[in-house]
Each structure stands twice: as structure tokens, then as C-alpha cells.
Design a protein around this motif. Structure first.
Motif: not given
Length: 224
Positions: A3-30
Motif C-alpha cells: 500500500i505504501y508503494d501504491v500511495l507513493l505512486r499515486d500521491f501525485p493524483f492526490l495532490l492533483k485532487g487537492l489542487g482541484v479542491a483548493l480552486v473550488l474553495l477559492a471560487a466558492l469563497l469569492a
């Protein structure tokens, strides 16, 4: 694969999802900022007729009283039959309109905390109502609103995770993809997701506290 190898491999996808969440957060707060401030100013300084004030109260009651997940379904599946709207845009509207209802309360309390004599003095000196609000009341109200606004920030960053129910590929949905691909490891994956949300929440609140301290006026009460 571990699982840790999987997380290391897929961590960029989590960061991409976090980026989407941050853009959503900025837009809705504005969006919520614009709506909330507009409602606040109309309620405090606009016409006092029931035809103006009553719809604003109804708006606040509805968006503060209906669960956000229901609002997401209404804005996405309801508007999809009328307009060609993406899930991301629907999430911004649903979360932003709800945030506006809460931010209107924050701004109203902030404006009402300013002594009424300041408006009287500004008008007596020849300022119009708009000038008095812009140059005298608004700068003070923004400083007063930062403290309560940290709660709104914390609430909304967590509620962006609900956008996955209408198909927004943010952090929570990316975590579901990883869990599905590994056939389990729910605890480990969501522990990482929880840590990411915590870091963003902590960083955002720390930034707002710093801003509050920077804008503080000597002689006025400060957050300890």
C-alpha cells in the motif's frame, strides 16, 4: 504491491485532487464574499421595505437550513436540465451561495460592531452614504470579520469534499479511485487525505491570523 508503494505512486493524483479542491474553495469563497457583502449592505443600509428585506431573509434561511449535499444535487441535476453546466460549476454555485448566506451574517456583525457615531460623523462631514461605507466603515468591518471568517474557511475546505457526490474529481474522489484500485487499505488512504486537509486548514487559518495581526490597529483588542 504494498500500500505504501501504491500511495507513493499515486500521491501525485492526490495532490492533483487537492489542487482541484483548493480552486473550488477559492471560487466558492469569492462568490460567497460578494453575495454575503451585498446582502449585508442591503440589509443594513438599503431600503427597509419588506419587498427588499424579506427575500434576503428567505435566501439566508434556505441556504443555511438545507443540507449542502441536497443543494449540490439541486444545482447539478436540477440545472442540468435547463443549462449545460459542469459538475465543478454546479459545486461552485451550490457551495458559494451557501457560503454567501453565512458570510452575510459575519459581515453584518462586523459592520454592526462599528460605533454608529462614525457614520453620523462621516455624513455630517459631507460624505455620501457610499463614500462613508467605502472609506470609513468597510476597512474597519473587514478587520473585524477576519476572526469569524476563519471558521467559514475551515468549514468550507471540509465541505469541498462533498463535491465528489456530483462527480467533481477532487481529493476525496481521488482517494476513492486509489482504494478501488488497491481493493482496500481504506484507513491508510483516508489517513493521508485527512492529513492533507488538516495541513491546508492549518495553513489557511495561520495565514488569516497573520493577516488579522498585520491589520490590527494599536489600542484595539487583538487575538492572543
Amino acid at each position: 504491491m504494498d500500500i505504501y508503494d501504491v500511495l507513493l505512486r499515486d500521491f501525485p493524483f492526490l495532490l492533483k485532487g487537492l489542487g482541484v479542491a483548493l480552486v473550488l474553495l477559492a471560487a466558492l469563497l469569492a462568490l460567497g464574499f460578494v453575495i454575503g457583502l451585498t446582502i449585508c449592505l442591503i440589509q443594513l443600509y438599503g431600503p427597509r421595505t419588506r419587498f427588499v428585506q424579506w427575500p434576503l431573509k428567505v435566501y439566508e434561511r434556505i441556504f443555511r437550513g438545507v443540507p449542502i449535499i441536497i443543494m449540490l444535487f439541486i444545482f447539478y441535476y436540477g440545472l442540468a436540465g435547463i443549462f449545460d453546466i459542469s459538475s465543478f460549476a454546479a459545486a461552485i454555485l451550490a457551495l458559494g451561495f451557501r457560503s454567501g448566506a453565512y458570510q452575510s451574517q459575519i459581515f453584518r456583525s462586523a459592520f454592526q460592531s462599528i460605533p454608529a457615531g462614525q457614520m453620523t460623523a462621516a455624513r455630517a462631514s459631507g460624505m455620501t452614504l457610499t463614500q462613508a461605507i467605502r472609506w470609513i466603515l468597510f476597512p474597519q468591518a473587514i478587520r473585524h470579520a477576519i476572526g469569524p471568517w476563519t471558521n467559514e474557511f475551515s468549514s468550507e475546505i471540509k465541505e469541498t469534499s462533498l463535491a465528489y457526490v456530483i462527480g467533481v474529481v477532487e481529493l476525496t474522489r481521488q482517494a476513492h479511485y486509489i482504494i478501488t484500485s488497491t481493493q482496500g487499505n481504506v484507513l491508510t488512504v483516508f489517513a493521508v487525505v485527512a492529513l492533507l486537509y488538516f495541513i491546508v486548514n492549518k495553513a489557511g487559518n495561520s495565514g488569516l491570523y497573520w493577516l488579522e495581526a498585520r491589520l490590527a490597529v494599536p489600542g484595539f483588542e487583538k487575538r492572543q
